[in-house]
Scaffold this motif. Structure first.
Motif, PDB file in Angstrom:
ATOM      1  N   ALA A 172     -51.425  16.923  -3.141  1.00  0.00           N
ATOM      2  CA  ALA A 172     -51.230  16.506  -1.759  1.00  0.00           C
ATOM      3  C   ALA A 172     -52.514  16.669  -0.956  1.00  0.00           C
ATOM      4  O   ALA A 172     -52.874  15.796  -0.149  1.00  0.00           O
ATOM      5  CB  ALA A 172     -50.105  17.317  -1.121  1.00  0.00           C
ATOM      6  N   ALA A 173     -53.213  17.783  -1.170  1.00  0.00           N
ATOM      7  CA  ALA A 173     -54.482  18.008  -0.464  1.00  0.00           C
ATOM      8  C   ALA A 173     -55.489  16.923  -0.817  1.00  0.00           C
ATOM      9  O   ALA A 173     -56.209  16.416   0.055  1.00  0.00           O
ATOM     10  CB  ALA A 173     -55.034  19.388  -0.814  1.00  0.00           C
TER      11      ALA A 173
ATOM     12  N   SER B 122     -39.660  15.722  11.198  1.00  0.00           N
ATOM     13  CA  SER B 122     -40.731  14.844  10.706  1.00  0.00           C
ATOM     14  C   SER B 122     -41.205  15.242   9.313  1.00  0.00           C
ATOM     15  O   SER B 122     -41.936  14.474   8.670  1.00  0.00           O
ATOM     16  CB  SER B 122     -41.918  14.860  11.668  1.00  0.00           C
ATOM     17  OG  SER B 122     -41.551  14.427  12.953  1.00  0.00           O
ATOM     18  N   LEU B 123     -40.817  16.440   8.861  1.00  0.00           N
ATOM     19  CA  LEU B 123     -41.223  16.921   7.545  1.00  0.00           C
ATOM     20  C   LEU B 123     -40.113  16.801   6.516  1.00  0.00           C
ATOM     21  O   LEU B 123     -40.280  17.242   5.374  1.00  0.00           O
ATOM     22  CB  LEU B 123     -41.666  18.388   7.637  1.00  0.00           C
ATOM     23  CG  LEU B 123     -42.881  18.652   8.529  1.00  0.00           C
ATOM     24  CD1 LEU B 123     -43.119  20.152   8.655  1.00  0.00           C
ATOM     25  CD2 LEU B 123     -44.115  17.959   7.969  1.00  0.00           C
TER      26      LEU B 123
ATOM     27  N   ASN C 185     -42.540  13.709 -14.363  1.00  0.00           N
ATOM     28  CA  ASN C 185     -42.122  12.936 -13.190  1.00  0.00           C
ATOM     29  C   ASN C 185     -43.248  12.679 -12.198  1.00  0.00           C
ATOM     30  O   ASN C 185     -42.996  12.156 -11.107  1.00  0.00           O
ATOM     31  CB  ASN C 185     -40.979  13.663 -12.476  1.00  0.00           C
ATOM     32  CG  ASN C 185     -39.774  13.870 -13.373  1.00  0.00           C
ATOM     33  OD1 ASN C 185     -39.536  13.103 -14.303  1.00  0.00           O
ATOM     34  ND2 ASN C 185     -39.008  14.921 -13.116  1.00  0.00           N
ATOM     35  N   HIS C 186     -44.457  13.073 -12.576  1.00  0.00           N
ATOM     36  CA  HIS C 186     -45.631  12.859 -11.716  1.00  0.00           C
ATOM     37  C   HIS C 186     -45.399  13.408 -10.306  1.00  0.00           C
ATOM     38  O   HIS C 186     -45.610  12.721  -9.298  1.00  0.00           O
ATOM     39  CB  HIS C 186     -45.992  11.376 -11.635  1.00  0.00           C
ATOM     40  CG  HIS C 186     -46.249  10.742 -12.961  1.00  0.00           C
ATOM     41  ND1 HIS C 186     -47.410  10.968 -13.676  1.00  0.00           N
ATOM     42  CD2 HIS C 186     -45.491   9.916 -13.739  1.00  0.00           C
ATOM     43  CE1 HIS C 186     -47.383  10.301 -14.821  1.00  0.00           C
ATOM     44  NE2 HIS C 186     -46.219   9.654 -14.880  1.00  0.00           N
ATOM     45  N   LEU C 187     -44.962  14.667 -10.257  1.00  0.00           N
ATOM     46  CA  LEU C 187     -44.700  15.287  -8.957  1.00  0.00           C
ATOM     47  C   LEU C 187     -45.994  15.483  -8.178  1.00  0.00           C
ATOM     48  O   LEU C 187     -47.052  15.720  -8.749  1.00  0.00           O
ATOM     49  CB  LEU C 187     -44.018  16.643  -9.142  1.00  0.00           C
ATOM     50  CG  LEU C 187     -42.678  16.664  -9.872  1.00  0.00           C
ATOM     51  CD1 LEU C 187     -42.089  18.071  -9.858  1.00  0.00           C
ATOM     52  CD2 LEU C 187     -41.697  15.667  -9.266  1.00  0.00           C
ATOM     53  N   VAL C 188     -45.875  15.390  -6.873  1.00  0.00           N
ATOM     54  CA  VAL C 188     -47.010  15.668  -5.986  1.00  0.00           C
ATOM     55  C   VAL C 188     -47.060  17.168  -5.753  1.00  0.00           C
ATOM     56  O   VAL C 188     -46.197  17.727  -5.079  1.00  0.00           O
ATOM     57  CB  VAL C 188     -46.881  14.923  -4.653  1.00  0.00           C
ATOM     58  CG1 VAL C 188     -48.014  15.325  -3.706  1.00  0.00           C
ATOM     59  CG2 VAL C 188     -46.884  13.422  -4.881  1.00  0.00           C
ATOM     60  N   THR C 189     -48.038  17.840  -6.330  1.00  0.00           N
ATOM     61  CA  THR C 189     -48.229  19.270  -6.140  1.00  0.00           C
ATOM     62  C   THR C 189     -49.004  19.521  -4.847  1.00  0.00           C
ATOM     63  O   THR C 189     -49.512  18.575  -4.229  1.00  0.00           O
ATOM     64  CB  THR C 189     -49.011  19.865  -7.309  1.00  0.00           C
ATOM     65  OG1 THR C 189     -50.336  19.267  -7.327  1.00  0.00           O
ATOM     66  CG2 THR C 189     -48.328  19.591  -8.655  1.00  0.00           C
TER      67      THR C 189
ATOM     68  N   VAL D 205     -47.105  11.897   2.797  1.00  0.00           N
ATOM     69  CA  VAL D 205     -47.546  12.693   1.640  1.00  0.00           C
ATOM     70  C   VAL D 205     -46.920  14.086   1.689  1.00  0.00           C
ATOM     71  O   VAL D 205     -46.447  14.608   0.679  1.00  0.00           O
ATOM     72  CB  VAL D 205     -49.087  12.802   1.612  1.00  0.00           C
ATOM     73  CG1 VAL D 205     -49.540  13.752   0.492  1.00  0.00           C
ATOM     74  CG2 VAL D 205     -49.728  11.435   1.432  1.00  0.00           C
ATOM     75  N   VAL D 206     -46.904  14.686   2.878  1.00  0.00           N
ATOM     76  CA  VAL D 206     -46.337  16.025   3.033  1.00  0.00           C
ATOM     77  C   VAL D 206     -44.835  16.014   2.751  1.00  0.00           C
ATOM     78  O   VAL D 206     -44.298  16.919   2.106  1.00  0.00           O
ATOM     79  CB  VAL D 206     -46.618  16.573   4.445  1.00  0.00           C
ATOM     80  CG1 VAL D 206     -46.015  17.963   4.610  1.00  0.00           C
ATOM     81  CG2 VAL D 206     -48.123  16.615   4.712  1.00  0.00           C
TER      82      VAL D 206
END
Length: 270
Positions: free
Chosen positions: A151-152, A266-267, A143-147, A171-172
């Motif tokens: 993210a960094a 906001s997160l 699923n091409h997750l953002v790790t 992104v966060v």
């Protein structure tokens, strides 16, 4: 004694201090006998004392002993590790790009690490192994997750390109949303692997904060790398001065202890 040890080491025409040597088996056992050592492991510490080295250790690679001084890692050990990484990646059916994306680096870098053209840091090596060990069936790859490492890397790139704070926070939020798709410990190890720096200690602190918030929720202990990261001054993230009092009241504790002021809403992904 030291003179005997140094004479035997000269047979290999290599100095011990500050570099690695590969003595032949006969020289290793001659050293052991001369120092009355019962094993090669005891030999390593005995040589360290004899030559006043800080430390010495043995690593066996493909059945051959390597004697290392201090924290030096033999090149052959690194090359074998690189070979094993490439073999594991290929056996898992993962492409260079897939591993690179999950580990927050480029396919060119992963290829260079595998070939031994570049030497990876311990943290980078751990990220790469975690991404490979998650396997091709992991949702991280499917699923091409953002790790966290990904993210960094995205934030680092965004900062260089002049992205707005709103874009960086997006992104966060995606990172936090993706955490809910993890299936097992291998997924979580790859997802929460220690990232490279974003290039801005404030965003490093924010990633550490959300990791502290989310890792327990995903049945994982807070990684050691996420501890600390306190900022020297309060950082009001993206809010106008008129909204500072509201942000102060609604900042999650994991952010507040690091000096980050940001409304927790906001997160959250809508």
């Amino acid at each position: 004694g030291p003179v005997r040890v140094q004479r035997l080491l000269r047979l290999q025409n290599r100095a011990l201090t500050g570099r690695q040597i590969q003595p032949s088996a006969s020289v290793m056992w001659a050293l052991a006998r001369s120092l009355r050592c019962s094993s090669l492991n005891v030999l390593a510490s005995s040589i360290a004392r004899a030559l006043s080295c800080h430390s010495a250790r043995l690593i066996v690679v493909r059945g051959r002993p390597w004697l290392c001084a201090g924290n030096v890692i033999p090149d052959v050990f690194v090359s074998v590790s690189n070979y094993e990484l490439r073999s594991a990646r290929q056996e898992s059916g993962l492409s260079l790009a897939a591993v690179a994306r999950a580990a927050g680096t480029s396919a060119t870098n992963v290829s260079a690490y595998e070939r031994g053209a570049k030497r990876a840091s311990d943290a980078t090596r751990a990220r790469l192994w975690a991404a490979v060990q998650a396997g091709s069936d992991s949702p991280i790859h499917r699923n091409h997750l953002v790790t966290v490492p990904a993210a960094a890397a995205a934030i680092r790139s965004g900062l260089r390109r002049g992205w707005s704070t709103a874009d960086l926070l997006r992104v966060v939020r995606e990172l936090r949303s993706n955490a809910s798709h993890l299936g097992n410990d291998a997924d979580r190890a790859a997802f929460y692997a220690q990232p490279s720096t974003t290039g801005d200690r404030r965003w490093d602190a924010l990633l550490a904060s959300v990791t502290e918030m989310d890792a327990p929720r995903d049945r994982r202990e807070v990684p050691a790398w996420a501890r600390g990261h306190e900022l020297p001054h309060l950082w009001f993230v993206g809010s106008s001065p008129s909204l500072h009092p509201h942000a102060l009241v609604h900042t999650p504790s994991a952010l507040a202890v690091r000096g980050i002021v940001l409304d927790g809403a906001s997160l959250e992904s809508v």
